[in-house]
Design an enzyme around this catalytic site. Structure first.
Site, PDB file in Angstrom:
ATOM      1  N   HIS A 164       0.802  -1.225   0.000  1.00 47.48           N
ATOM      2  CA  HIS A 164       0.000   0.000   0.000  1.00 47.48           C
ATOM      3  C   HIS A 164       0.834   1.274   0.000  1.00 47.48           C
ATOM      4  O   HIS A 164       0.293   2.368  -0.122  1.00 47.48           O
ATOM      5  CB  HIS A 164      -0.926   0.049   1.217  1.00 47.48           C
TER       6      HIS A 164
HETATM    7  C1  UD1 Z   1      -2.042   5.894   5.193  1.00 48.17           C
HETATM    8  C2  UD1 Z   1      -0.789   6.470   5.826  1.00 48.17           C
HETATM    9  C3  UD1 Z   1       0.287   5.406   5.891  1.00 48.17           C
HETATM   10  C4  UD1 Z   1      -0.223   4.161   6.577  1.00 48.17           C
HETATM   11  C5  UD1 Z   1      -1.519   3.692   5.933  1.00 48.17           C
HETATM   12  C6  UD1 Z   1      -2.106   2.552   6.727  1.00 48.17           C
HETATM   13  C7  UD1 Z   1      -0.399   8.859   5.420  1.00 48.17           C
HETATM   14  C8  UD1 Z   1       0.377   9.838   4.643  1.00 48.17           C
HETATM   15  N1  UD1 Z   1      -0.265   7.573   5.048  1.00 48.17           N
HETATM   16  O1  UD1 Z   1      -1.707   5.518   3.866  1.00 48.17           O
HETATM   17  O2  UD1 Z   1       1.381   5.890   6.621  1.00 48.17           O
HETATM   18  O3  UD1 Z   1       0.742   3.146   6.430  1.00 48.17           O
HETATM   19  O4  UD1 Z   1      -2.470   4.775   5.939  1.00 48.17           O
HETATM   20  O5  UD1 Z   1      -2.977   1.777   5.972  1.00 48.17           O
HETATM   21  O6  UD1 Z   1      -1.098   9.212   6.324  1.00 48.17           O
HETATM   22  N2  UD1 Z   1      -8.826   4.720   0.313  1.00 48.17           N
HETATM   23  C9  UD1 Z   1     -10.082   4.185   0.162  1.00 48.17           C
HETATM   24  N3  UD1 Z   1     -10.778   3.895   1.293  1.00 48.17           N
HETATM   25  C10 UD1 Z   1     -10.319   4.102   2.549  1.00 48.17           C
HETATM   26  C11 UD1 Z   1      -9.030   4.657   2.686  1.00 48.17           C
HETATM   27  C12 UD1 Z   1      -8.296   4.960   1.568  1.00 48.17           C
HETATM   28  O7  UD1 Z   1     -10.558   3.967  -0.953  1.00 48.17           O
HETATM   29  O8  UD1 Z   1     -11.030   3.789   3.529  1.00 48.17           O
HETATM   30  C13 UD1 Z   1      -8.036   4.999  -0.915  1.00 48.17           C
HETATM   31  C14 UD1 Z   1      -8.260   6.397  -1.485  1.00 48.17           C
HETATM   32  O9  UD1 Z   1      -8.178   6.302  -2.870  1.00 48.17           O
HETATM   33  C15 UD1 Z   1      -7.065   7.158  -0.950  1.00 48.17           C
HETATM   34  C16 UD1 Z   1      -5.976   6.094  -0.940  1.00 48.17           C
HETATM   35  O10 UD1 Z   1      -6.648   4.899  -0.584  1.00 48.17           O
HETATM   36  O11 UD1 Z   1      -6.715   8.263  -1.766  1.00 48.17           O
HETATM   37  C17 UD1 Z   1      -4.862   6.371   0.058  1.00 48.17           C
HETATM   38  O12 UD1 Z   1      -5.404   6.593   1.362  1.00 48.17           O
HETATM   39  P1  UD1 Z   1      -4.612   7.496   2.416  1.00 48.17           P
HETATM   40  O13 UD1 Z   1      -5.269   7.429   3.722  1.00 48.17           O
HETATM   41  O14 UD1 Z   1      -4.355   8.845   1.838  1.00 48.17           O
HETATM   42  O15 UD1 Z   1      -3.204   6.808   2.470  1.00 48.17           O
HETATM   43  P2  UD1 Z   1      -2.836   5.298   2.800  1.00 48.17           P
HETATM   44  O16 UD1 Z   1      -2.151   4.719   1.611  1.00 48.17           O
HETATM   45  O17 UD1 Z   1      -4.003   4.585   3.344  1.00 48.17           O
HETATM   46  N1  UDP Z   2      -4.148  -5.376   8.615  1.00 44.95           N
HETATM   47  C1  UDP Z   2      -5.455  -5.838   8.761  1.00 44.95           C
HETATM   48  N2  UDP Z   2      -6.119  -6.245   7.632  1.00 44.95           N
HETATM   49  C2  UDP Z   2      -5.560  -6.223   6.395  1.00 44.95           C
HETATM   50  C3  UDP Z   2      -4.225  -5.747   6.272  1.00 44.95           C
HETATM   51  C4  UDP Z   2      -3.558  -5.316   7.407  1.00 44.95           C
HETATM   52  O1  UDP Z   2      -5.983  -5.874   9.870  1.00 44.95           O
HETATM   53  O2  UDP Z   2      -6.221  -6.615   5.425  1.00 44.95           O
HETATM   54  C5  UDP Z   2      -3.430  -4.931   9.833  1.00 44.95           C
HETATM   55  C6  UDP Z   2      -2.075  -5.559  10.031  1.00 44.95           C
HETATM   56  O3  UDP Z   2      -2.192  -6.801  10.686  1.00 44.95           O
HETATM   57  C7  UDP Z   2      -1.372  -4.516  10.873  1.00 44.95           C
HETATM   58  C8  UDP Z   2      -1.927  -3.222  10.353  1.00 44.95           C
HETATM   59  O4  UDP Z   2      -3.141  -3.555   9.671  1.00 44.95           O
HETATM   60  O5  UDP Z   2      -1.727  -4.626  12.241  1.00 44.95           O
HETATM   61  C9  UDP Z   2      -0.947  -2.611   9.408  1.00 44.95           C
HETATM   62  O6  UDP Z   2      -1.548  -1.588   8.731  1.00 44.95           O
HETATM   63  P1  UDP Z   2      -0.999  -1.032   7.343  1.00 44.95           P
HETATM   64  O7  UDP Z   2      -0.150  -2.041   6.687  1.00 44.95           O
HETATM   65  O8  UDP Z   2      -2.193  -0.544   6.619  1.00 44.95           O
HETATM   66  O9  UDP Z   2      -0.165   0.243   7.809  1.00 44.95           O
HETATM   67  P2  UDP Z   2       1.332   0.457   8.323  1.00 44.95           P
HETATM   68  O10 UDP Z   2       1.570  -0.466   9.461  1.00 44.95           O
HETATM   69  O11 UDP Z   2       2.238   0.226   7.171  1.00 44.95           O
HETATM   70  O12 UDP Z   2       1.336   1.889   8.717  1.00 44.95           O
END
Ligand code: UD1
Ligand code: UDP
Length: 358
Positions: free
Chosen positions: A206
């Protein structure tokens, strides 16, 4: 004492679940959900399954560019602070929600407590690195998961308010893995996916650095997954879903099982049952380590350097060749896993006790 806690993204709900439970007997906590993650399987499922208190506010900020998303959070969190007048602002990790919460509080002279302080990739191009460095510099309490994090802060001249609490994600794995293993409706995930423990690999993707490479980058990764001898189960983050679907449609990959994001209990079962994890996630690298599952991290660097010891976690370049080579040929050193640098599973209690003293 009144604490306002900011959460917004999936890993923050998981971290908050154990810390909120520890805070309950010692203070009043109001949870504010920024709305950064909003799909049911990226948000509500965690509140329901992990018994996290219902947010007092949902700011509904949603997705957007970094400036828009963080700016809107900043404005709305400021309104909450002015209304609620908390004694402490509690933030987790390194997302845009973290920075917005810390900055809004700091400007109103509300002391900030940062859980998971001191993590560094030393790659300032990462949005997470910007968020965590800035948050650490305006925090009063810096709860570090490891001694490495304390040392990182010291290099930046931050020593006041710094303590090693241990990693709250270890607390949550210890608590919730057992519950998941005892719940037949959750252990059914193996049968539902047609997989057997230790006969599949688990992947997640992601990070911006992964998706910024577009379709070609995802195809490179998937070509490696395609050649692996076990099925690769891939719960796909919504950010990566469109590219992953296009890659599969274009190249007809058959060894990748793309599934919707799963709840945390099912994720723990999928992780503990995997013979290997391949991921660009921060949290999952560590969970793999906690559960003795070898991990290939699809990144140039990791903040969780402790997991690299004994090759339990190995970095791979985003090329088909490097991912395949590392996934197939890395040997772990069993003895290297005996050390536990992430605390004793009581980080949440230590954090709650420290905040209760204020
Ligand atoms: C964010 C965090 C990242 C973290 C991750 C956990 C920042 C800059 N990044 O990244 O550090 O590792 O969360 O998962 O804060 N989207 C959906 N539905 C949702 C959420 C997101 O469709 O419920 C899609 C949207 O297109 C959005 C994209 O995912 O633009 C990215 O979401 P965003 O929250 O901006 O960043 P993450 O990649 O989730
Ligand atoms: N996770 C989850 N369901 C999923 C993928 C990840 O519950 O389908 C959990 C995972 O076990 C971990 C957390 O989400 O506890 C990690 O989140 P993510 O990878 O989105 O973010 P990061 O840790 O890189 O910030």
């Amino acid at each position: 004492m009144k604490i306002v806690t900011i959460v917004g993204a999936r890993p923050q709900f998981i971290k908050a679940s154990v810390v909120s439970a520890a805070l309950k007997p010692v203070c009043t906590e109001l949870i504010v959900h920024t709305g950064q993650h909003y799909d049911r399987n990226m948000s509500d499922v965690f509140f329901e399954e992990l018994s996290i208190p219902k947010p007092a506010y949902n700011l509904g900020v949603g997705s957007g560019s970094h400036g828009h998303q963080t700016g809107e959070m900043l404005m709305k969190i400021e309104d909450v602070i002015l209304e609620e007048k908390p004694d402490v602002m509690l933030v987790y990790g390194d997302t845009n929600s973290t920075l917005a919460g810390a900055l809004a509080a700091s400007k109103l002279h509300i002391p900030v407590a940062h859980v998971e302080a001191g993590l560094r990739s030393y790659n300032m191009r990462m949005p997470e690195e910007q968020n965590r460095v800035l948050t650490d510099h305006i925090s009063k309490w810096l709860f570090c998961p490891t001694q490495t994090a304390v040392d990182n802060l010291k290099k930046e001249g931050i020593t006041a308010g710094v303590s090693v609490s241990g990693d709250v994600m270890l607390d949550s794995v210890l608590h919730f893995l057992k519950l998941a293993q005892e719940n037949p409706s959750k252990t059914a995930i193996y049968g539902q996916l047609g997989i057997e423990p230790k006969n599949y690999r688990l992947a997640t993707l992601h990070r911006a650095e992964t998706t910024d490479g577009g379709l070609d980058a995802i195809i490179c990764i998937f070509r490696a997954f395609e050649q692996l001898p076990q099925l690769v189960v891939l719960p796909i983050h919504p950010r990566t879903r469109p590219l992953a679907e296009q890659a599969i449609a274009k190249c007809g990959f058959r060894n990748i099982k793309l599934i919707d994001p799963v709840g945390y209990l099912e994720m723990l079962l999928l992780t503990s049952g995997a013979c290997q994890v391949l991921t660009d996630s921060g949290g999952l690298q560590k969970e793999a380590w906690f559960m003795n599952v070898p991990c290939i991290t699809l990144r140039q660097e990791t903040e969780w350097v402790e997991t690299l010891v004994g090759s339990w976690n190995v970095l791979a370049q985003l090329t088909t060749e490097d991912i395949y080579e590392k996934a197939m040929h890395t040997q772990v050193d069993l003895a290297a896993h005996e050390r536990m640098p992430f605390g004793d599973g009581k980080a949440s209690e230590k954090i709650a006790a420290a905040l209760a003293k204020t």
